[in-house]
Design a protein around this motif. Structure first.
Motif, PDB file in Angstrom:
ATOM      1  N   VAL A 160      -2.560   6.514 -15.705  1.00 20.43           N
ATOM      2  CA  VAL A 160      -2.689   5.218 -15.033  1.00 20.43           C
ATOM      3  C   VAL A 160      -2.066   5.309 -13.650  1.00 20.43           C
ATOM      4  O   VAL A 160      -1.120   6.089 -13.427  1.00 20.43           O
ATOM      5  CB  VAL A 160      -2.007   4.103 -15.867  1.00 20.43           C
ATOM      6  CG1 VAL A 160      -0.515   4.355 -15.992  1.00 20.43           C
ATOM      7  CG2 VAL A 160      -2.284   2.724 -15.303  1.00 20.43           C
ATOM      8  N   ASP A 161      -2.593   4.541 -12.708  1.00 19.36           N
ATOM      9  CA  ASP A 161      -2.042   4.358 -11.366  1.00 19.36           C
ATOM     10  C   ASP A 161      -1.704   2.895 -11.184  1.00 19.36           C
ATOM     11  O   ASP A 161      -2.537   2.014 -11.478  1.00 19.36           O
ATOM     12  CB  ASP A 161      -3.044   4.798 -10.285  1.00 19.36           C
ATOM     13  CG  ASP A 161      -3.117   6.310 -10.151  1.00 19.36           C
ATOM     14  OD1 ASP A 161      -2.135   6.966 -10.526  1.00 19.36           O
ATOM     15  OD2 ASP A 161      -4.154   6.820  -9.690  1.00 19.36           O
ATOM     16  N   LEU A 162      -0.496   2.628 -10.696  1.00 14.59           N
ATOM     17  CA  LEU A 162      -0.056   1.254 -10.445  1.00 14.59           C
ATOM     18  C   LEU A 162       0.296   1.110  -8.970  1.00 14.59           C
ATOM     19  O   LEU A 162       0.966   1.964  -8.397  1.00 14.59           O
ATOM     20  CB  LEU A 162       1.171   0.911 -11.306  1.00 14.59           C
ATOM     21  CG  LEU A 162       1.010   1.050 -12.820  1.00 14.59           C
ATOM     22  CD1 LEU A 162       2.353   0.851 -13.505  1.00 14.59           C
ATOM     23  CD2 LEU A 162      -0.006   0.048 -13.337  1.00 14.59           C
ATOM     24  N   TYR A 163      -0.113  -0.002  -8.372  1.00  9.74           N
ATOM     25  CA  TYR A 163       0.170  -0.285  -6.966  1.00  9.74           C
ATOM     26  C   TYR A 163       0.933  -1.601  -6.867  1.00  9.74           C
ATOM     27  O   TYR A 163       0.785  -2.496  -7.701  1.00  9.74           O
ATOM     28  CB  TYR A 163      -1.128  -0.375  -6.154  1.00  9.74           C
ATOM     29  CG  TYR A 163      -1.908   0.919  -6.117  1.00  9.74           C
ATOM     30  CD1 TYR A 163      -1.693   1.859  -5.118  1.00  9.74           C
ATOM     31  CD2 TYR A 163      -2.863   1.195  -7.097  1.00  9.74           C
ATOM     32  CE1 TYR A 163      -2.406   3.046  -5.088  1.00  9.74           C
ATOM     33  CE2 TYR A 163      -3.588   2.380  -7.074  1.00  9.74           C
ATOM     34  CZ  TYR A 163      -3.347   3.303  -6.071  1.00  9.74           C
ATOM     35  OH  TYR A 163      -4.048   4.480  -6.037  1.00  9.74           O
ATOM     36  N   GLN A 175       0.814  -1.201   0.000  1.00  5.48           N
ATOM     37  CA  GLN A 175       0.000   0.000   0.000  1.00  5.48           C
ATOM     38  C   GLN A 175       0.859   1.269   0.000  1.00  5.48           C
ATOM     39  O   GLN A 175       0.317   2.366  -0.152  1.00  5.48           O
ATOM     40  CB  GLN A 175      -0.921   0.010   1.226  1.00  5.48           C
ATOM     41  CG  GLN A 175      -1.893  -1.161   1.274  1.00  5.48           C
ATOM     42  CD  GLN A 175      -2.734  -1.148   2.544  1.00  5.48           C
ATOM     43  OE1 GLN A 175      -2.670  -0.201   3.322  1.00  5.48           O
ATOM     44  NE2 GLN A 175      -3.520  -2.202   2.741  1.00  5.48           N
ATOM     45  N   GLN A 176       2.155   1.115   0.190  1.00  7.56           N
ATOM     46  CA  GLN A 176       3.040   2.267   0.275  1.00  7.56           C
ATOM     47  C   GLN A 176       3.747   2.560  -1.045  1.00  7.56           C
ATOM     48  O   GLN A 176       4.248   3.661  -1.243  1.00  7.56           O
ATOM     49  CB  GLN A 176       4.103   2.021   1.354  1.00  7.56           C
ATOM     50  CG  GLN A 176       3.539   1.846   2.750  1.00  7.56           C
ATOM     51  CD  GLN A 176       2.937   3.136   3.268  1.00  7.56           C
ATOM     52  OE1 GLN A 176       3.412   4.223   2.977  1.00  7.56           O
ATOM     53  NE2 GLN A 176       1.867   3.014   4.042  1.00  7.56           N
ATOM     54  N   GLN A 177       3.803   1.597  -1.965  1.00 10.86           N
ATOM     55  CA  GLN A 177       4.502   1.782  -3.237  1.00 10.86           C
ATOM     56  C   GLN A 177       3.487   2.052  -4.351  1.00 10.86           C
ATOM     57  O   GLN A 177       2.611   1.233  -4.612  1.00 10.86           O
ATOM     58  CB  GLN A 177       5.323   0.545  -3.593  1.00 10.86           C
ATOM     59  CG  GLN A 177       6.405   0.226  -2.565  1.00 10.86           C
ATOM     60  CD  GLN A 177       7.285  -0.914  -3.017  1.00 10.86           C
ATOM     61  OE1 GLN A 177       8.130  -0.757  -3.878  1.00 10.86           O
ATOM     62  NE2 GLN A 177       7.070  -2.072  -2.436  1.00 10.86           N
ATOM     63  N   VAL A 178       3.633   3.215  -4.990  1.00  9.02           N
ATOM     64  CA  VAL A 178       2.696   3.647  -6.029  1.00  9.02           C
ATOM     65  C   VAL A 178       3.499   4.234  -7.187  1.00  9.02           C
ATOM     66  O   VAL A 178       4.495   4.934  -6.970  1.00  9.02           O
ATOM     67  CB  VAL A 178       1.697   4.705  -5.493  1.00  9.02           C
ATOM     68  CG1 VAL A 178       0.703   5.086  -6.582  1.00  9.02           C
ATOM     69  CG2 VAL A 178       0.983   4.199  -4.258  1.00  9.02           C
TER      70      VAL A 178
END
Length: 426
Positions: free
Chosen positions: A220-223, A198-201
């Motif tokens: 785009v958002d990547l998790y 949850q901390q790496q985006v």
């Protein structure tokens, strides 16, 4: 590190004039670590690279062992020595390296919860004097910090004090008292954080020409957990894509297929690791040029049943191709060498002829002086005498009865005079 960041920002400003508006918000968006201008023809495929090994996602079950704190002591007397005093990590108890310090030196058990790693020393000894170093290591985030404090021991209460010597803090403590050497770091990095996925985006933004940075479009958002959020139809139509294993390989490159003029603009890749305090940004200015010209195709010739009549005047002559070869750079020098060699040879020949001629004339003069030609009778009754070769009368007869040289010379003179008179009156 701050100096490197400043230089990178300057490079981004120089190479990307359109990023001026984004420099003001760099503190909130992240540090610009890369800036490039890319120009590609229309219809081709673009790959905007975005790599970061620090964002490689690995499910680490031993996360607590990645954070370590240890205190070291450097003594300068009686001899220079370095000693490990204490170390601890969240998943293990603190460890003392000298049994004498057991129960006397310690760090709070809640150090990794509140970020207070101060070293507590009870009943200070004289041997405790030296320079203490608080070392904080986060192996996963590759962060290493050190804080130095000097401890001096005194027996006079009036000399007890605390001051800064220009490099480190100095504590002068009364013998037998207690002291706390401070080492505080309250960043969330050193405390219990949330799950790393949850901390790496990572996310990509697109800023068309003439649009302000705060109006940029989110692509785009990547998790790290595998979740992905697409904005707009570009990713849905497979025009743009990012690899599924981006967090495994640390490769967040954006691929754009079938480039069109509307794809021209400013693209930015943002990498955030809130747990490690990492915020990086990479900017790419994409320019779409004219399409690549296709290969020329020749139109098929229409074959008629009736062949075209050929006239007698149409005669195909031989094709002559004139090839002009450029002269070599040494062509002029080569011919100049030939000319100089020929001129030198001619000069040597002339000099040799002159020398030989002078020698021959000199020999002729010497011969004329030794020889006199006979004279002829000229008008006036005068007579020119021919000088004949004088014959030396020094030939000695085989039988000589002369008693001495005087008689011999007298007879020789007489003989010569007789020969001369006979020739004169002939």
């Amino acid at each position: 590190m701050h100096l490197i960041t400043t230089h990178l920002q300057i490079v981004a400003v120089l190479f990307l004039p359109g990023a001026w508006g984004q420099m003001g918000s760099s503190s909130t968006l992240g540090v610009v670590v890369e800036a490039k201008n890319i120009t590609l023809p229309a219809g081709s495929k673009a790959v905007l690279p975005c790599h970061s090994p620090r964002m490689v996602w690995t499910q680490d079950r031993l996360k607590d062992r990645q954070r370590v704190v240890h205190w070291d002591l450097v003594r300068s007397s009686p001899e220079y020595s370095v000693e490990r005093v204490l170390d601890m990590s969240p998943g293990a108890r603190q460890r003392l390296y000298n049994s004498v310090n057991k129960g006397r030196i310690s760090v709070q058990d809640s150090a990794f919860n509140d970020g207070n790693f101060s070293l507590i020393i009870n009943n200070v000894f004289t041997t405790d004097k030296g320079v203490y170093t608080c070392n904080l290591h986060h192996h996963y985030c590759q962060i290493h910090q050190s804080i130095q404090i000097q401890l001096n021991v005194t027996k006079s209460a009036r000399k007890e004090k605390r001051y800064w010597d220009g490099e480190k803090t100095v504590f002068v403590v009364l013998l037998g008292k207690s002291v706390v050497l401070p080492c505080v770091n309250r960043r969330s990095l050193w405390r219990e954080g949330l799950q790393e996925d949850q901390q790496q985006v990572a996310h990509w933004d697109f800023q068309p020409p003439g649009v302000r940075p705060d109006r940029a479009d989110r692509l785009v958002d990547l998790y790290a957990s595998g979740e992905r959020r697409d904005y707009g139809p570009r990713f849905g139509s497979s025009k743009m894509s990012v690899e599924e294993d981006a967090f495994t390989l640390g490769d967040f490159s954006l691929s754009i297929s079938h480039l069109k003029p509307v794809d021209k603009g400013l693209y930015s890749c943002h990498l955030h690791h809130h747990y490690c305090g990492l915020h990086e940004r990479r900017i790419f200015r994409l320019t779409v040029g004219p399409p690549i010209p296709s290969a020329p195709t020749t139109a098929p010739r229409v074959q008629n049943d009736v062949p075209e009549p050929r006239t007698e005047k149409e005669v195909e002559g031989p094709r002559v191709v004139n090839v002009i070869l450029p002269e070599h750079r040494g062509y002029f020098v080569q011919h100049l060498g030939y000319f100089l060699a020929t001129f030198l040879l001619l000069a040597l020949i002339v000099v040799a002829v002159i020398v030989l001629t002078r020698r021959r004339k000199k020999r002729g003069l010497e011969y004329d002086l030794r020889r006199c030609d006979r004279g002829n009778v000229i008008s006036g009754g005068e007579m020119s005498l021919d000088c004949t070769e004088l014959r030396t009368c020094n030939q000695e007869p085989p039988s000589s009865d002369y008693k001495n040289n005087l008689l011999k010379e007298r007879d020789m003179v007489k003989e010569c005079n007789m020969d001369f008179d006979g020739k004169l009156w002939k």
